[in-house]
Design a protein around this motif. Sequence first.
Motif, PDB file in Angstrom:
ATOM      1  N   ASP A 129     -12.958  -3.144  -0.084  1.00  0.00           N
ATOM      2  CA  ASP A 129     -12.325  -3.460   1.199  1.00  0.00           C
ATOM      3  C   ASP A 129     -11.113  -4.355   0.976  1.00  0.00           C
ATOM      4  O   ASP A 129     -10.835  -4.803  -0.128  1.00  0.00           O
ATOM      5  CB  ASP A 129     -13.338  -4.094   2.169  1.00  0.00           C
ATOM      6  CG  ASP A 129     -13.905  -5.409   1.641  1.00  0.00           C
ATOM      7  OD1 ASP A 129     -13.287  -6.023   0.751  1.00  0.00           O
ATOM      8  OD2 ASP A 129     -14.979  -5.816   2.124  1.00  0.00           O
ATOM      9  N   ARG A 130     -10.430  -4.606   2.042  1.00  0.00           N
ATOM     10  CA  ARG A 130      -9.164  -5.349   1.957  1.00  0.00           C
ATOM     11  C   ARG A 130      -9.364  -6.757   1.375  1.00  0.00           C
ATOM     12  O   ARG A 130      -8.596  -7.218   0.535  1.00  0.00           O
ATOM     13  CB  ARG A 130      -8.553  -5.383   3.354  1.00  0.00           C
ATOM     14  CG  ARG A 130      -7.669  -6.557   3.699  1.00  0.00           C
ATOM     15  CD  ARG A 130      -6.266  -6.396   3.170  1.00  0.00           C
ATOM     16  NE  ARG A 130      -5.587  -7.690   3.242  1.00  0.00           N
ATOM     17  CZ  ARG A 130      -4.353  -7.861   3.711  1.00  0.00           C
ATOM     18  NH1 ARG A 130      -3.663  -6.823   4.129  1.00  0.00           N
ATOM     19  NH2 ARG A 130      -3.810  -9.056   3.735  1.00  0.00           N
ATOM     20  N   ALA A 131     -10.419  -7.435   1.820  1.00  0.00           N
ATOM     21  CA  ALA A 131     -10.648  -8.804   1.343  1.00  0.00           C
ATOM     22  C   ALA A 131     -10.921  -8.813  -0.157  1.00  0.00           C
ATOM     23  O   ALA A 131     -10.424  -9.671  -0.889  1.00  0.00           O
ATOM     24  CB  ALA A 131     -11.813  -9.438   2.104  1.00  0.00           C
ATOM     25  N   THR A 132     -11.709  -7.852  -0.604  1.00  0.00           N
ATOM     26  CA  THR A 132     -12.009  -7.752  -2.039  1.00  0.00           C
ATOM     27  C   THR A 132     -10.742  -7.449  -2.823  1.00  0.00           C
ATOM     28  O   THR A 132     -10.497  -8.032  -3.886  1.00  0.00           O
ATOM     29  CB  THR A 132     -13.048  -6.641  -2.282  1.00  0.00           C
ATOM     30  OG1 THR A 132     -14.214  -6.927  -1.503  1.00  0.00           O
ATOM     31  CG2 THR A 132     -13.432  -6.555  -3.749  1.00  0.00           C
ATOM     32  N   CYS A 133      -9.952  -6.554  -2.292  1.00  0.00           N
ATOM     33  CA  CYS A 133      -8.692  -6.196  -2.933  1.00  0.00           C
ATOM     34  C   CYS A 133      -7.834  -7.437  -3.107  1.00  0.00           C
ATOM     35  O   CYS A 133      -7.290  -7.696  -4.186  1.00  0.00           O
ATOM     36  CB  CYS A 133      -7.972  -5.151  -2.075  1.00  0.00           C
ATOM     37  SG  CYS A 133      -6.389  -4.620  -2.740  1.00  0.00           S
ATOM     38  N   GLU A 134      -7.747  -8.205  -2.052  1.00  0.00           N
ATOM     39  CA  GLU A 134      -6.936  -9.422  -2.090  1.00  0.00           C
ATOM     40  C   GLU A 134      -7.481 -10.397  -3.135  1.00  0.00           C
ATOM     41  O   GLU A 134      -6.722 -10.975  -3.922  1.00  0.00           O
ATOM     42  CB  GLU A 134      -6.951 -10.054  -0.694  1.00  0.00           C
ATOM     43  CG  GLU A 134      -5.780 -10.941  -0.408  1.00  0.00           C
ATOM     44  CD  GLU A 134      -5.711 -11.318   1.079  1.00  0.00           C
ATOM     45  OE1 GLU A 134      -5.853 -10.420   1.939  1.00  0.00           O
ATOM     46  OE2 GLU A 134      -5.532 -12.512   1.359  1.00  0.00           O
ATOM     47  N   ALA A 186      -7.731   1.435  -5.503  1.00  0.00           N
ATOM     48  CA  ALA A 186      -9.154   1.372  -5.155  1.00  0.00           C
ATOM     49  C   ALA A 186      -9.339   1.142  -3.659  1.00  0.00           C
ATOM     50  O   ALA A 186     -10.242   1.705  -3.035  1.00  0.00           O
ATOM     51  CB  ALA A 186      -9.842   0.261  -5.947  1.00  0.00           C
ATOM     52  N   LEU A 187      -8.469   0.330  -3.097  1.00  0.00           N
ATOM     53  CA  LEU A 187      -8.515   0.080  -1.653  1.00  0.00           C
ATOM     54  C   LEU A 187      -8.215   1.369  -0.887  1.00  0.00           C
ATOM     55  O   LEU A 187      -8.928   1.725   0.054  1.00  0.00           O
ATOM     56  CB  LEU A 187      -7.496  -1.002  -1.278  1.00  0.00           C
ATOM     57  CG  LEU A 187      -7.309  -1.297   0.208  1.00  0.00           C
ATOM     58  CD1 LEU A 187      -8.604  -1.825   0.820  1.00  0.00           C
ATOM     59  CD2 LEU A 187      -6.181  -2.294   0.431  1.00  0.00           C
ATOM     60  N   ALA A 188      -7.188   2.079  -1.329  1.00  0.00           N
ATOM     61  CA  ALA A 188      -6.788   3.318  -0.661  1.00  0.00           C
ATOM     62  C   ALA A 188      -7.892   4.366  -0.756  1.00  0.00           C
ATOM     63  O   ALA A 188      -8.080   5.170   0.145  1.00  0.00           O
ATOM     64  CB  ALA A 188      -5.498   3.844  -1.278  1.00  0.00           C
ATOM     65  N   ALA A 189      -8.640   4.322  -1.862  1.00  0.00           N
ATOM     66  CA  ALA A 189      -9.710   5.295  -2.065  1.00  0.00           C
ATOM     67  C   ALA A 189     -10.992   4.886  -1.340  1.00  0.00           C
ATOM     68  O   ALA A 189     -11.995   5.609  -1.386  1.00  0.00           O
ATOM     69  CB  ALA A 189      -9.979   5.458  -3.558  1.00  0.00           C
ATOM     70  N   GLY A 190     -10.963   3.725  -0.723  1.00  0.00           N
ATOM     71  CA  GLY A 190     -12.130   3.267   0.014  1.00  0.00           C
ATOM     72  C   GLY A 190     -13.228   2.686  -0.864  1.00  0.00           C
ATOM     73  O   GLY A 190     -14.348   2.475  -0.421  1.00  0.00           O
ATOM     74  N   GLU A 191     -12.897   2.408  -2.115  1.00  0.00           N
ATOM     75  CA  GLU A 191     -13.904   1.858  -3.033  1.00  0.00           C
ATOM     76  C   GLU A 191     -14.140   0.373  -2.808  1.00  0.00           C
ATOM     77  O   GLU A 191     -15.219  -0.140  -3.090  1.00  0.00           O
ATOM     78  CB  GLU A 191     -13.460   2.096  -4.485  1.00  0.00           C
ATOM     79  CG  GLU A 191     -13.481   3.565  -4.884  1.00  0.00           C
ATOM     80  CD  GLU A 191     -12.601   3.861  -6.090  1.00  0.00           C
ATOM     81  OE1 GLU A 191     -12.310   5.042  -6.338  1.00  0.00           O
ATOM     82  OE2 GLU A 191     -12.198   2.901  -6.773  1.00  0.00           O
ATOM     83  N   LEU A 219       0.833  -1.205   0.000  1.00  0.00           N
ATOM     84  CA  LEU A 219       0.000   0.000   0.000  1.00  0.00           C
ATOM     85  C   LEU A 219       0.867   1.255   0.000  1.00  0.00           C
ATOM     86  O   LEU A 219       0.597   2.210  -0.730  1.00  0.00           O
ATOM     87  CB  LEU A 219      -0.940   0.010   1.209  1.00  0.00           C
ATOM     88  CG  LEU A 219      -2.219  -0.811   1.056  1.00  0.00           C
ATOM     89  CD1 LEU A 219      -1.954  -2.297   1.017  1.00  0.00           C
ATOM     90  CD2 LEU A 219      -3.203  -0.492   2.167  1.00  0.00           C
ATOM     91  N   GLU A 220       1.909   1.220   0.812  1.00  0.00           N
ATOM     92  CA  GLU A 220       2.823   2.357   0.885  1.00  0.00           C
ATOM     93  C   GLU A 220       3.564   2.517  -0.444  1.00  0.00           C
ATOM     94  O   GLU A 220       3.782   3.635  -0.911  1.00  0.00           O
ATOM     95  CB  GLU A 220       3.824   2.155   2.027  1.00  0.00           C
ATOM     96  CG  GLU A 220       3.209   2.227   3.426  1.00  0.00           C
ATOM     97  CD  GLU A 220       2.437   0.968   3.825  1.00  0.00           C
ATOM     98  OE1 GLU A 220       2.446  -0.030   3.074  1.00  0.00           O
ATOM     99  OE2 GLU A 220       1.799   0.986   4.902  1.00  0.00           O
ATOM    100  N   GLU A 221       3.930   1.401  -1.030  1.00  0.00           N
ATOM    101  CA  GLU A 221       4.648   1.454  -2.302  1.00  0.00           C
ATOM    102  C   GLU A 221       3.791   2.124  -3.382  1.00  0.00           C
ATOM    103  O   GLU A 221       4.263   2.981  -4.122  1.00  0.00           O
ATOM    104  CB  GLU A 221       5.046   0.040  -2.750  1.00  0.00           C
ATOM    105  CG  GLU A 221       5.850   0.019  -4.031  1.00  0.00           C
ATOM    106  CD  GLU A 221       6.407  -1.364  -4.351  1.00  0.00           C
ATOM    107  OE1 GLU A 221       7.434  -1.734  -3.756  1.00  0.00           O
ATOM    108  OE2 GLU A 221       5.812  -2.073  -5.189  1.00  0.00           O
TER     109      GLU A 221
END
Length: 293
Positions: free
Chosen positions: A259-264, A252-257, A228-230
């Motif tokens: 969640d973490r599980a979906t991102c994964e 999209a995760l950082a923008a709150g669109e 995420l930082e990268e």
Amino acid sequence: MNSKVYETAGTGGMAFYLCGPTASGKSALALEMADKLDGEIVNADAFQLYRGLEILSAAPSSAELASWPHHLYGVLKPTVAADAQLYVNLAKPVIAEIQSRGKTPVITGGSGLYLKFLTHGAAPLPTADAVLRAEMDARPLDDLVAQLRQLDPVEASRTALQNRRFVSRALEICLLSGEKASDLRDGWEAKTAEISSQLRGVVIQRSRPVLHARIAQRTRAMLDGGALEEVAALADVSTNCEKAIGFREIRALAAGEIDRATCEDLINAATRQYAKRQETWFRREKWLTEVQL
RNA sequence: GGCCCGAUAGCUCAGUCGGUAGAGCAGUGGAUUGAAAAUUCACGUGUCGGCGGUUCAAAUCCGUCUCGGGCCA
């Protein structure tokens, strides 16, 4: 365990190619092979070329890089738009230099097109033209197809005309060279078989369940390990880097669109699909020895 | 306990007036020489939750049971 790999590698000297889908364990095996062959590792991954994409591209860790000679990792700024020919231009001198010192280049990566250019050379085609591409991108596909049919019916007949990229490139070749793409490409294709017979390398295979599990594990580690930082730090990137798997998902995760599980899940799915495409590509490279791990 | 809604492909769901079912995603296979972690093509049989009933014919109508979710007690 890797006796088949060692057998293929022989006693060193010639360049050795270590290929396979993402997350198959190339980097670890590369270290082993480099040790065995008195070799040095050369990157053949389109995204590990970039600086600032280490986590997303699953590049070797700094500890690994320091433990053995590695080449062409993190050598490009993220703003640079690389392509296969640029890669060859970087890799050729590095490989020659390693060989001049009596060491064996262990060329490691999963970017099929880049490897193909390196091993089989480039067809005598004009280089991509950003301005022309932008123009073509703005035109309807039907329009591009019609023009290609007119300029080079042979190429049009053997091109997947639904594939905008392929149509554009064929047309680009015709427009930039003033010649037929089909003529320029035919000469190159005739020579590839002979080249293959002189190459030496392996492609790592893993069963789908194993590969999928390795991908899931790696995705989790990436997200937990600073991805995420990268991504946040990559303000200005080329359109190349934007296409890195995980880049859009993490944005999209950082923008709150999402969640973490979906991102994964999304990253895992995209990675699995990429791995499958790589397997399809390497399956056609008959000169590679298949090694099941 | 009563009432309501839902149960269909691995997942999310669509399915008209009853005529034994189809989208997206996932998955699988393919193409791919200067964007390649890109781009693109093809592939859809599943106890339609179970059992019974009505009907020439039921995912669809009726009854009942099971499991979710909700509302009222």
